[in-house]
Design an enzyme around this catalytic site. Sequence first.
Site, PDB file in Angstrom:
ATOM      1  N   SER A  24      70.312  -8.972  -7.565  1.00  0.00           N
ATOM      2  CA  SER A  24      69.119  -9.610  -6.987  1.00  0.00           C
ATOM      3  C   SER A  24      68.901  -9.092  -5.567  1.00  0.00           C
ATOM      4  O   SER A  24      67.777  -9.054  -5.080  1.00  0.00           O
ATOM      5  CB  SER A  24      69.304 -11.123  -6.968  1.00  0.00           C
ATOM      6  N   VAL A  67      75.540  -3.946 -15.682  1.00  0.00           N
ATOM      7  CA  VAL A  67      74.274  -3.278 -16.028  1.00  0.00           C
ATOM      8  C   VAL A  67      73.772  -2.560 -14.777  1.00  0.00           C
ATOM      9  O   VAL A  67      73.776  -3.136 -13.686  1.00  0.00           O
ATOM     10  CB  VAL A  67      73.231  -4.302 -16.530  1.00  0.00           C
ATOM     11  N   HIS A 123      71.395 -10.153 -15.734  1.00  0.00           N
ATOM     12  CA  HIS A 123      71.432 -11.536 -16.222  1.00  0.00           C
ATOM     13  C   HIS A 123      71.046 -11.599 -17.701  1.00  0.00           C
ATOM     14  O   HIS A 123      71.633 -12.341 -18.480  1.00  0.00           O
ATOM     15  CB  HIS A 123      70.475 -12.418 -15.409  1.00  0.00           C
ATOM     16  N   GLN A 154      78.136 -21.458  -1.140  1.00  0.00           N
ATOM     17  CA  GLN A 154      78.837 -20.177  -1.215  1.00  0.00           C
ATOM     18  C   GLN A 154      78.295 -19.135  -0.225  1.00  0.00           C
ATOM     19  O   GLN A 154      78.733 -17.991  -0.237  1.00  0.00           O
ATOM     20  CB  GLN A 154      78.820 -19.622  -2.641  1.00  0.00           C
ATOM     21  N   LYS A 176      80.423  -7.336 -12.827  1.00  0.00           N
ATOM     22  CA  LYS A 176      79.911  -6.906 -11.520  1.00  0.00           C
ATOM     23  C   LYS A 176      80.640  -7.642 -10.394  1.00  0.00           C
ATOM     24  O   LYS A 176      80.975  -7.085  -9.365  1.00  0.00           O
ATOM     25  CB  LYS A 176      78.404  -7.197 -11.490  1.00  0.00           C
ATOM     26  N   ALA A 227      66.421 -15.094  -9.485  1.00  0.00           N
ATOM     27  CA  ALA A 227      65.947 -13.717  -9.228  1.00  0.00           C
ATOM     28  C   ALA A 227      66.491 -12.838 -10.356  1.00  0.00           C
ATOM     29  O   ALA A 227      67.146 -11.822 -10.124  1.00  0.00           O
ATOM     30  CB  ALA A 227      66.376 -13.218  -7.857  1.00  0.00           C
ATOM     31  N   LEU A 228      66.200 -13.274 -11.562  1.00  0.00           N
ATOM     32  CA  LEU A 228      66.834 -12.699 -12.752  1.00  0.00           C
ATOM     33  C   LEU A 228      66.436 -11.239 -12.969  1.00  0.00           C
ATOM     34  O   LEU A 228      65.311 -10.837 -12.667  1.00  0.00           O
ATOM     35  CB  LEU A 228      66.476 -13.522 -13.996  1.00  0.00           C
TER      36      LEU A 228
HETATM   37  P1  AMP Z   1      74.079 -13.987  -9.503  1.00  0.00           P
HETATM   38  O1  AMP Z   1      72.761 -14.554  -9.921  1.00  0.00           O
HETATM   39  O2  AMP Z   1      73.972 -12.723  -8.721  1.00  0.00           O
HETATM   40  O3  AMP Z   1      74.983 -15.011  -8.875  1.00  0.00           O
HETATM   41  O4  AMP Z   1      74.815 -13.547 -10.843  1.00  0.00           O
HETATM   42  C1  AMP Z   1      74.915 -14.412 -11.932  1.00  0.00           C
HETATM   43  C2  AMP Z   1      75.782 -13.768 -12.968  1.00  0.00           C
HETATM   44  O5  AMP Z   1      75.212 -12.521 -13.365  1.00  0.00           O
HETATM   45  C3  AMP Z   1      77.206 -13.441 -12.481  1.00  0.00           C
HETATM   46  O6  AMP Z   1      78.120 -13.702 -13.522  1.00  0.00           O
HETATM   47  C4  AMP Z   1      77.112 -11.973 -12.169  1.00  0.00           C
HETATM   48  O7  AMP Z   1      78.353 -11.317 -12.252  1.00  0.00           O
HETATM   49  C5  AMP Z   1      76.175 -11.505 -13.257  1.00  0.00           C
HETATM   50  N1  AMP Z   1      75.549 -10.240 -12.880  1.00  0.00           N
HETATM   51  C6  AMP Z   1      74.863  -9.971 -11.737  1.00  0.00           C
HETATM   52  N2  AMP Z   1      74.497  -8.678 -11.702  1.00  0.00           N
HETATM   53  C7  AMP Z   1      74.959  -8.111 -12.855  1.00  0.00           C
HETATM   54  C8  AMP Z   1      74.920  -6.802 -13.407  1.00  0.00           C
HETATM   55  N3  AMP Z   1      74.318  -5.800 -12.783  1.00  0.00           N
HETATM   56  N4  AMP Z   1      75.501  -6.593 -14.599  1.00  0.00           N
HETATM   57  C9  AMP Z   1      76.132  -7.615 -15.262  1.00  0.00           C
HETATM   58  N5  AMP Z   1      76.213  -8.870 -14.787  1.00  0.00           N
HETATM   59  C10 AMP Z   1      75.636  -9.117 -13.607  1.00  0.00           C
END
Ligand code: AMP
Length: 283
Positions: free
Chosen positions: A186, A176, A37, A61, A149, A32-33
Amino acid sequence: MEILETVGEMQARAEELRLSGKKVSVVPTMGALHEGHASLVAAARAASDVVILTVFVNPMQFGPDEDFQRYPRDFTGDKKIARSAGVDIFFAPQVSEMYPDGFLTSIVTDEVAQTFEGKIRPGHFRGVTTVVGKLFHMTKPHIAVFGQKDAQQVFIIQKMVRDLNFDMRIIVAPIVREPNGLARSSRNKYLSEEARGSAASIYKSLMQAAELIGKGERSVEKVRETVRRTLEAASPSQIDYVAVIDPSTFRETGALSGHAVLVAVAARFEETRLIDNIMIPLS
Ligand code: AMP
């Protein structure tokens, strides 16, 4: 962009890349990029020759009452975003191969995995460290990029990498945000338009903490209260915690001393649990 779906393929490709002398980075995600990401991919691109992005919604998790089943999945959209962000290898393994019958071994980081996010989501970090450890063994990276984040996740993964001698470096990329300040996630997809507006109060409250401390406030209690008041004014369905944390230990701090302090918030808007944080310098 190469697309790989089996562990065997990924490990063989990773071995080839290592032998060819290429510097390899990995960006682990649950798909759900979004732009958050993409910024991690940009940081990985700048630091390495080959960028591997992993997409895996990791059941380990998620708690039994959490959103594993309905977590947004959009492989087509993810591939498009990954391609334009500059990913070289898109690795999306199957749950059945990641956790075959009889799977028994996990990685646990003690203490810190039981606090804050870990207290509210028991077993969450065991799932994170286990899957990230497995993904590191599959992708054999020199560098892995994670987002600030998820500050506690970053702390725990850095600890795991040091404690278990993973021969690699972690890069932490800044948060971000959406134009109104809400950290991109996501899970923002779950929010109504109205809740998206109210949830911007999280960032507003963190900025207030930074301003207060910047002006010389040194009472942890006052900082916490200010953040809480601003959040409450936006009527979240629940505030899980407002914490003032020593970033060197990831423990709640009683005093605003040292180089910097991390203010972290977890709150629910409608049914959706959101987290955010800010690192505030003290000197
Ligand atoms: P997730 O897919 O939510 O597990 O996140 C994957 C990676 O993206 C993790 O290292 C998160 O910390 C990073 N991430 C998610 N949202 C953000 C954001 N808004 N800004 C920067 N990194 C993010």
